[in-house]
Write a protein that holds these residues in place. Structure first.
Motif: not given
Length: 193
Positions: A177-180, A7-20, A166-174
């Motif tokens: 951090i969670v992915s890290s 679960i952890l590696i799946t989330f961490a390795s695909t966090a960039d996919s969500f951000i994109i 949404l209109k805010s980019r702040r969520l991708s920054g959070y």
């Protein structure tokens, strides 16, 4: 233990996919299901190759040494990712998510096949360290990339939908951090695998 690590590696390795997906949704750049499928396939293959390489390295040493080295690699990677998410420098993922024209060269506002493959390659390269570390610690080399590929598809899709609302980019920054933090936890669990 494997399930938690999976679960952890799946989330961490695909966090960039969500951000994109999220940042492209904000900028109204469309990633259709076909393009998203190609991104997920390239991510899956990239994860498999890096994990397979890590498994080869892990097979050359004792289980205890492999777990310690793989865990330490993931901890160092997580610390680096955390530093980059708090004090970001320019990198391909950040540039690509903030300026879709880097990938969307024809400015069609739609990510096409060639552009999707480029996104998938960049996401895979970004995940090499995590894949190698996970492979060394003995994570399943076939099921993990498959699940990461499926998660990548879902994360790009959900990120794109949410970004369009949404209109805010702040969520991708959070999310970075969670992915890290997840990579750090994955590294610590690697010691006890």
């Amino acid at each position: 233990m494997y399930l938690i690590m999976l679960i952890l590696i799946t989330f961490a390795s695909t966090a960039d996919s969500f951000i994109i997906g999220f940042n492209y949704g904000l900028k109204k750049v469309s990633i259709n299901n076909t393009s998203n499928f190609y991104i997920a396939m390239v991510t899956c293959v990239g994860t498999f190759l890096s994990m397979h390489f890590g498994k080869i390295l892990g097979d050359l040493m004792s289980v205890k040494a492999a777990n310690m080295i793989g865990g330490m690699l993931l901890i160092l990677l997580g610390m680096y990712m955390l530093k980059m998410s708090v004090l970001p420098k320019r990198n391909k993922i950040l540039e690509m998510s903030e300026d879709p024209t880097i990938v969307d060269e024809d400015k069609s506002q739609v990510i096409e096949l060639k552009e999707a493959i480029l996104i998938g390659v960049i996401l895979s390269v970004n995940n090499i360290g995590m894949g190698v570390g996970a492979g060394i610690t003995g994570m399943p080399v076939f099921i993990t990339p498959l699940i990461c590929g499926i998660a990548s598809f879902l994360f790009v899709k959900s990120g794109s939908l949410l970004g369009g609302l949404l209109k805010s980019r702040r969520l991708s920054g959070y999310f970075e951090i969670v992915s890290s933090v997840f990579v750090l936890i994955l590294g610590i669990l690697g010691f006890f695998n």
